[in-house]
Scaffold this active site. Structure first.
Site, PDB file in Angstrom:
ATOM      1  N   CYS A   1      -5.165   6.503  -3.223  1.00  0.00           N
ATOM      2  CA  CYS A   1      -4.523   5.191  -3.278  1.00  0.00           C
ATOM      3  C   CYS A   1      -3.139   5.392  -3.882  1.00  0.00           C
ATOM      4  CB  CYS A   1      -5.338   4.217  -4.120  1.00  0.00           C
ATOM      5  SG  CYS A   1      -4.559   2.592  -4.315  1.00  0.00           S
TER       6      CYS A   1
ATOM      7  N   CYS B   1       0.874  -1.177   0.000  1.00  0.00           N
ATOM      8  CA  CYS B   1       0.000   0.000   0.000  1.00  0.00           C
ATOM      9  C   CYS B   1       0.905   1.219   0.000  1.00  0.00           C
ATOM     10  CB  CYS B   1      -0.915  -0.007   1.224  1.00  0.00           C
ATOM     11  SG  CYS B   1      -1.900   1.500   1.410  1.00  0.00           S
TER      12      CYS B   1
END
Length: 286
Positions: free
Chosen positions: A222, A87
């Site tokens: 993101c 991530c």
């Protein structure tokens, strides 16, 4: 009778951070000493809004095993309890916290399931830059049938899988509906995919909206999706090697895509810290 916080037993220290609106709970597992087998359940409970702390993901920071090339490792879990390989925004938050709590120096290496991630924390600011793993599996000019229509898309893995859909306008797009339909489509089975919808404003600027696998909703940002979008747009000749990616939350991520691994830079804000009571969420350390 007065109520004293010192009377609560077995609390666990935690930190709440956000990177461009992607929010995370982080736990120093050198203190918590939680076994890996319990972490998925903790993620589901702690990340649950209203009943837990509330977050897109839960991150445990831990000592690197003997012989590792990283300064420390993480265990990263999405809000639904699924473990994620990588991530980008989470990595920036983890890197800054590791520096703040003395787990790692300003320039260091974070060990993830996707491989080692080089990080640089810019002291005195909230800015962090991470070098992600090399993109792989780039596929251009693909199509998928969802919701009664044909959707052109491109695909690349930037540590986790990402579909990228290029559109002229994002304002009225049903990101949750279309993103969910693509995320679970058999084209991406069995793991599924994150889905990014982008508009290319000019040769150095992209606007991005992302449906995130694991969160199962549109998120404010993101990091790996920003990199995936820049990689795809670059491969199509729509942007150059230095790209500003404007997220749903209005923040700007800087992405550098060249011959080597891509870099992601942006703010990683420490919002608050405190102690949680696991028992109140039905959790134990077993």
């Amino acid at each position: 009778m007065g109520f004293g916080i010192s009377g609560i037993a077995k609390t666990v220290p935690f930190f709440k951070m956000q990177g461009c609106g992607n929010d995370f709970v982080l736990i120093d597992n050198r203190v918590a000493r939680l076994p890996v087998a319990a972490m998925s359940g903790w993620a589901q409970a702690v990340c649950r809004k209203a009943f837990g702390v509330g977050a897109d993901g839960l991150v445990f920071l831990d000592d690197a095993p003997a012989g590792a090339t990283a300064d420390y490792i993480w265990h990263f879990y999405n809000a639904d309890g699924s473990r994620a390989e990588m991530c980008g925004n989470g990595a920036r938050c983890a890197a800054r916290l590791a520096f703040l709590i003395g787990l790692a120096p300003a320039v260091h290496v974070l060990g993830t399931d996707a491989g080692d991630i080089a990080a640089e924390v810019f002291a005195g600011t909230s800015q962090v830059r991470v070098r992600l793993t090399m993109p792989k599996g780039l596929l251009l000019g693909m199509e998928v049938e969802v919701s009664g229509m044909t959707v052109p898309f491109h695909f690349v893995d930037t540590g986790v899988p990402h579909a990228v859909v290029i559109r002229e306008d994002l304002a009225d797009l049903d990101v949750a509906g279309l993103g969910r339909a693509m995320r679970y489509h058999e084209e991406f089975a069995p793991a599924g995919t994150n889905v990014n919808f982008i508009t290319v404003e000019n040769h150095g600027r992209i606007r991005l909206r992302t449906y995130e696998r694991g969160v199962e909703a549109e998120t404010y940002a993101c990091g790996t999706g920003a990199v995936a979008s820049a990689v795809v747009a670059g491969a199509l000749g729509l942007v150059g090697g230095e790209v500003e990616v404007v997220t749903t939350g209005g923040e700007v991520l800087g992405v550098s895509v060249g011959e080597g691994a891509p870099y992601l830079r942006g703010a990683a804000e420490l919002i608050f810290w405190g102690d949680m009571d696991p028992a109140s969420m039905g959790l134990s350390r077993d």
